[in-house]
Scaffold this motif. Structure first.
Motif, PDB file in Angstrom:
ATOM      1  N   ILE A 180      38.601 -25.484  19.059  1.00 61.77           N
ATOM      2  CA  ILE A 180      38.918 -23.419  18.800  1.00 61.77           C
ATOM      3  C   ILE A 180      37.288 -23.108  18.500  1.00 61.77           C
ATOM      4  N   ILE A 181      37.654 -21.245  18.233  1.00 61.84           N
ATOM      5  CA  ILE A 181      36.197 -20.688  17.727  1.00 61.84           C
ATOM      6  C   ILE A 181      36.308 -19.219  17.597  1.00 61.84           C
ATOM      7  N   VAL A 182      35.199 -19.482  16.510  1.00 61.99           N
ATOM      8  CA  VAL A 182      35.504 -17.793  15.582  1.00 61.99           C
ATOM      9  C   VAL A 182      34.134 -17.539  15.428  1.00 61.99           C
ATOM     10  N   LYS A 187      48.097 -29.237  21.416  1.00 62.22           N
ATOM     11  CA  LYS A 187      47.996 -29.473  19.724  1.00 62.22           C
ATOM     12  C   LYS A 187      48.556 -28.533  18.867  1.00 62.22           C
ATOM     13  N   ILE A 188      48.264 -27.257  18.634  1.00 64.96           N
ATOM     14  CA  ILE A 188      49.307 -26.637  18.184  1.00 64.96           C
ATOM     15  C   ILE A 188      50.586 -26.101  18.566  1.00 64.96           C
ATOM     16  N   PHE A 189      50.697 -24.992  19.358  1.00 68.19           N
ATOM     17  CA  PHE A 189      51.945 -25.020  19.548  1.00 68.19           C
ATOM     18  C   PHE A 189      52.924 -25.720  20.944  1.00 68.19           C
ATOM     19  N   GLY A 190      52.439 -26.501  21.389  1.00 68.61           N
ATOM     20  CA  GLY A 190      52.965 -27.074  22.089  1.00 68.61           C
ATOM     21  C   GLY A 190      53.681 -26.066  22.873  1.00 68.61           C
ATOM     22  N   SER A 231      49.675 -15.454  15.461  1.00 68.67           N
ATOM     23  CA  SER A 231      48.924 -15.666  13.698  1.00 68.67           C
ATOM     24  C   SER A 231      48.913 -17.209  13.232  1.00 68.67           C
ATOM     25  N   VAL A 232      47.431 -17.752  12.962  1.00 72.16           N
ATOM     26  CA  VAL A 232      47.240 -19.332  12.106  1.00 72.16           C
ATOM     27  C   VAL A 232      47.032 -19.108  11.367  1.00 72.16           C
ATOM     28  N   LYS A 233      46.885 -20.407  10.640  1.00 63.94           N
ATOM     29  CA  LYS A 233      46.338 -19.822   8.687  1.00 63.94           C
ATOM     30  C   LYS A 233      44.932 -20.907   9.650  1.00 63.94           C
ATOM     31  N   LEU A 234      43.834 -20.884   8.848  1.00 59.77           N
ATOM     32  CA  LEU A 234      42.206 -21.728   9.125  1.00 59.77           C
ATOM     33  C   LEU A 234      41.711 -22.246   8.169  1.00 59.77           C
ATOM     34  N   ASN A 235      42.280 -23.614   7.103  1.00 55.91           N
ATOM     35  CA  ASN A 235      42.155 -23.401   6.127  1.00 55.91           C
ATOM     36  C   ASN A 235      41.999 -22.890   4.811  1.00 55.91           C
ATOM     37  N   GLY A 236      43.952 -22.212   5.407  1.00 52.52           N
ATOM     38  CA  GLY A 236      44.556 -21.785   4.402  1.00 52.52           C
ATOM     39  C   GLY A 236      44.329 -19.722   4.313  1.00 52.52           C
ATOM     40  N   LEU A 237      43.534 -19.751   5.584  1.00 52.29           N
ATOM     41  CA  LEU A 237      42.965 -17.645   5.838  1.00 52.29           C
ATOM     42  C   LEU A 237      43.788 -17.138   7.407  1.00 52.29           C
ATOM     43  N   SER A 238      44.081 -16.379   6.939  1.00 49.20           N
ATOM     44  CA  SER A 238      44.892 -16.307   8.469  1.00 49.20           C
ATOM     45  C   SER A 238      44.377 -15.444   9.391  1.00 49.20           C
ATOM     46  N   PHE A 239      44.448 -15.771  10.874  1.00 52.38           N
ATOM     47  CA  PHE A 239      43.575 -15.830  11.954  1.00 52.38           C
ATOM     48  C   PHE A 239      43.947 -15.146  12.538  1.00 52.38           C
ATOM     49  N   GLU A 240      43.244 -14.033  13.821  1.00 50.76           N
ATOM     50  CA  GLU A 240      44.843 -13.929  14.671  1.00 50.76           C
ATOM     51  C   GLU A 240      43.922 -14.794  16.331  1.00 50.76           C
ATOM     52  N   VAL A 241      44.404 -15.587  16.573  1.00 54.75           N
ATOM     53  CA  VAL A 241      44.760 -15.910  18.101  1.00 54.75           C
ATOM     54  C   VAL A 241      44.098 -14.993  19.621  1.00 54.75           C
ATOM     55  N   ILE A 242      42.728 -14.468  19.942  1.00 53.08           N
ATOM     56  CA  ILE A 242      42.233 -13.453  20.586  1.00 53.08           C
ATOM     57  C   ILE A 242      42.161 -14.013  22.496  1.00 53.08           C
ATOM     58  N   ARG A 245      38.364 -12.118  11.488  1.00 54.57           N
ATOM     59  CA  ARG A 245      39.286 -13.472  11.569  1.00 54.57           C
ATOM     60  C   ARG A 245      39.698 -13.461  12.818  1.00 54.57           C
ATOM     61  N   VAL A 246      38.610 -13.672  13.566  1.00 52.75           N
ATOM     62  CA  VAL A 246      39.959 -14.227  14.701  1.00 52.75           C
ATOM     63  C   VAL A 246      39.323 -15.628  15.305  1.00 52.75           C
ATOM     64  N   VAL A 247      40.039 -16.046  16.820  1.00 52.51           N
ATOM     65  CA  VAL A 247      39.946 -17.432  17.260  1.00 52.51           C
ATOM     66  C   VAL A 247      40.467 -17.199  18.345  1.00 52.51           C
ATOM     67  N   VAL A 248      39.638 -18.438  19.158  1.00 53.43           N
ATOM     68  CA  VAL A 248      39.665 -18.763  20.607  1.00 53.43           C
ATOM     69  C   VAL A 248      40.116 -20.505  20.517  1.00 53.43           C
ATOM     70  N   PHE A 249      40.871 -20.711  20.988  1.00 51.77           N
ATOM     71  CA  PHE A 249      41.546 -21.806  21.486  1.00 51.77           C
ATOM     72  C   PHE A 249      41.209 -22.045  22.549  1.00 51.77           C
ATOM     73  N   ASN A 250      40.571 -23.897  22.636  1.00 50.72           N
ATOM     74  CA  ASN A 250      40.911 -24.190  23.948  1.00 50.72           C
ATOM     75  C   ASN A 250      42.423 -24.423  24.781  1.00 50.72           C
ATOM     76  N   LEU A 251      42.364 -25.179  26.086  1.00 54.35           N
ATOM     77  CA  LEU A 251      43.798 -25.585  26.286  1.00 54.35           C
ATOM     78  C   LEU A 251      44.249 -26.849  25.461  1.00 54.35           C
ATOM     79  N   ASN A 252      43.751 -27.938  24.881  1.00 48.10           N
ATOM     80  CA  ASN A 252      44.065 -28.566  24.257  1.00 48.10           C
ATOM     81  C   ASN A 252      44.407 -27.976  22.936  1.00 48.10           C
TER      82      ASN A 252
END
Length: 255
Positions: A215-217, A177-180, A190-201, A166-173
């Motif tokens: 985002i990419i998982v 959008k999420i963290f401002g 830690s963010v929730k994707l469809n209610g499940l906890s994921f770590e931003v890596i 449960r890891v996720v990669v964000f693009n800059l946009n």
């Protein structure tokens, strides 16, 4: 012969003089028509250049494999209404067998890297912030195939794919959008994707191709934890397969 031509010319000039308004409108219509064609051609060339530029930024030896193009028509409102029919064009999904076939070096020796990808829309939550963001499920080969620029952290690894991590990669946009402006570096958050906890890596800078938040998982994680979509034969759907040839010359053999 010349007298007949002169007579026809005289009649034409007389008609133009007697119908100046009609003649003006006719010439205006012709002029607008010609300008419209020229404008459409210019827009078409500009759009083609834009699309080519987008893919060229990834490299001339990159080939994207899509499913068959299809259309469907939905009936909305009363059948006798003009806008009752809504036509949607879409790509039929590929199958996991398609990916295995393309990644077989004996079948496709020109491919240096083969990377499958699936996509869905996912609700992303962090604190009081939430948004529905386009999400791609990929393997560790995807970053190499399209030469992604990881500006912070790391990309999805083979272990992440193997363990359905449960890891996720964000693009800059997506970061914006999420963290401002609250968090400059979201790695470890830690963010929730469809209610499940994921770590931003990781964080990606996709350059000119970064048009919106995404985002990419790991691909396995998308299948096992975020999506229940399956093909009619219960196999796993693939949205596209990114392939990178050994060089630009061998890329033609992939098409």
């Amino acid at each position: 012969m010349f007298s007949k031509t002169n007579e026809n010319l005289r009649i034409a000039l007389t008609t133009l003089q007697n119908s100046k308004m009609r003649s003006a409108l006719t010439m205006t219509g012709i002029t607008i028509g010609v300008m419209s064609v020229v404008l459409l051609l210019s827009l078409g060339q500009a759009f083609e250049a834009y699309v080519v530029g987008q893919f060229s930024s990834f490299g001339s030896n990159l080939v994207a494999v899509w499913g068959e193009v299809n259309t469907k028509i939905d009936i909305q409102g009363r059948p006798d209404e003009d806008d009752a029919e809504v036509m949607t064009t879409f790509f039929e999904p590929l199958s996991w067998d398609d990916y295995l076939a393309v990644s077989d070096p004996f079948r496709v020796p020109s491919a240096r890297v083969v990377a499958p990808a699936a996509n869905i829309a996912v609700e992303v939550r962090w604190g009081d912030t939430q948004a529905v963001i386009a999400t791609a499920g990929v393997t560790e080969t995807y970053a190499d195939a399209v030469s992604l620029d990881v500006v912070a952290g790391q990309f999805v690894s083979a272990i992440d794919v193997e363990e359905n991590a449960r890891v996720v990669v964000f693009n800059l946009n997506a970061v914006e959008k999420i963290f401002g402006e609250e968090i400059g570096n979201p790695i470890g958050e830690s963010v929730k994707l469809n209610g499940l906890s994921f770590e931003v890596i990781g964080v990606l800078d996709m350059g000119p191709n970064e048009q919106s938040a995404s985002i990419i998982v790991p691909l396995s994680t998308l299948y096992q934890r975020l999506s229940t979509e399956r093909l009619a034969d219960a196999s796993l759907p693939i949205a596209l397969i990114m392939t990178q040839a050994h060089d630009s010359d061998s890329a033609d053999k992939l098409v």
